[in-house]
Design a protein around this motif. Structure first.
Motif, PDB file in Angstrom:
ATOM      1  N   ALA A   1       7.071  -1.052   7.641  1.00  0.00           N
ATOM      2  CA  ALA A   1       6.134  -0.365   6.743  1.00  0.00           C
ATOM      3  C   ALA A   1       6.244  -1.068   5.403  1.00  0.00           C
ATOM      4  N   LEU A   2       5.126  -1.594   4.902  1.00  0.00           N
ATOM      5  CA  LEU A   2       5.138  -2.457   3.734  1.00  0.00           C
ATOM      6  C   LEU A   2       4.081  -2.026   2.725  1.00  0.00           C
ATOM      7  N   PRO A   3       4.481  -1.311   1.677  1.00  0.00           N
ATOM      8  CA  PRO A   3       3.530  -0.980   0.610  1.00  0.00           C
ATOM      9  C   PRO A   3       3.483  -2.116  -0.418  1.00  0.00           C
TER      10      PRO A   3
ATOM     11  N   LEU B   1      -4.232  -9.332  -2.070  1.00  0.00           N
ATOM     12  CA  LEU B   1      -3.981  -8.551  -0.856  1.00  0.00           C
ATOM     13  C   LEU B   1      -4.688  -9.169   0.355  1.00  0.00           C
ATOM     14  N   THR B   2      -5.941  -9.549   0.197  1.00  0.00           N
ATOM     15  CA  THR B   2      -6.654 -10.156   1.319  1.00  0.00           C
ATOM     16  C   THR B   2      -6.086 -11.540   1.631  1.00  0.00           C
ATOM     17  N   GLY B   3      -5.604 -12.248   0.609  1.00  0.00           N
ATOM     18  CA  GLY B   3      -4.937 -13.531   0.840  1.00  0.00           C
ATOM     19  C   GLY B   3      -3.667 -13.355   1.656  1.00  0.00           C
ATOM     20  N   PHE B   4      -2.928 -12.283   1.391  1.00  0.00           N
ATOM     21  CA  PHE B   4      -1.710 -11.987   2.149  1.00  0.00           C
ATOM     22  C   PHE B   4      -2.044 -11.732   3.620  1.00  0.00           C
ATOM     23  N   LEU B   5      -3.107 -10.976   3.870  1.00  0.00           N
ATOM     24  CA  LEU B   5      -3.533 -10.733   5.254  1.00  0.00           C
ATOM     25  C   LEU B   5      -3.917 -12.042   5.946  1.00  0.00           C
TER      26      LEU B   5
ATOM     27  N   GLN C   1      -1.557  -0.762  11.270  1.00  0.00           N
ATOM     28  CA  GLN C   1      -2.256   0.200  10.419  1.00  0.00           C
ATOM     29  C   GLN C   1      -2.365  -0.379   9.019  1.00  0.00           C
ATOM     30  N   MET C   2      -3.497  -0.115   8.364  1.00  0.00           N
ATOM     31  CA  MET C   2      -3.701  -0.597   7.004  1.00  0.00           C
ATOM     32  C   MET C   2      -4.490   0.446   6.220  1.00  0.00           C
TER      33      MET C   2
ATOM     34  N   ASN D   1      -1.113  -0.249   1.943  1.00  0.00           N
ATOM     35  CA  ASN D   1       0.009   0.158   2.783  1.00  0.00           C
ATOM     36  C   ASN D   1      -0.229  -0.424   4.163  1.00  0.00           C
ATOM     37  N   LEU D   2       0.721  -1.247   4.598  1.00  0.00           N
ATOM     38  CA  LEU D   2       0.620  -1.894   5.897  1.00  0.00           C
ATOM     39  C   LEU D   2       1.710  -1.394   6.815  1.00  0.00           C
TER      40      LEU D   2
END
Length: 84
Positions: free
Chosen positions: A27-29, A37-41, A55-56, A68-69
């Motif tokens: 679980a990664l907030p 954030l989209t770059g991280f994805l 889950q996102m 929250n991932l």
């Protein structure tokens, strides 16, 4: 490196019975800009290991965005125990 501010993350590891595999769930907030954030994805998508975004949740706040991932990966039991 992704320009994000991680909050307190948690993880759990669970043996998948009868397979010799271990499932690691994280679980990664994260806080940061929407672009970061989209770059991280995108970096997760290009990772050499197979990582599943289970889950996102994404919300906007005064400083930018909060995500929250819940991620998971499956490893051979011996691979999960090796130090990284």
């Amino acid at each position: 490196a992704a320009g994000l501010n991680p909050k307190r993350s948690t993880y759990s590891m669970e043996e998948i019975k009868g397979t010799g595999l271990v499932r690691c769930e994280v679980a990664l907030p994260l806080d940061g800009s929407y672009q970061n954030l989209t770059g991280f994805l995108a970096r997760i998508e290009r990772a050499s290991r197979f990582i599943v975004v289970d889950q996102m949740a994404l919300a906007r706040d005064e400083e930018g965005a909060r995500m929250n991932l819940r991620l998971s990966a499956v490893f051979k039991d011996e691979d999960a125990r090796e130090p990284r």
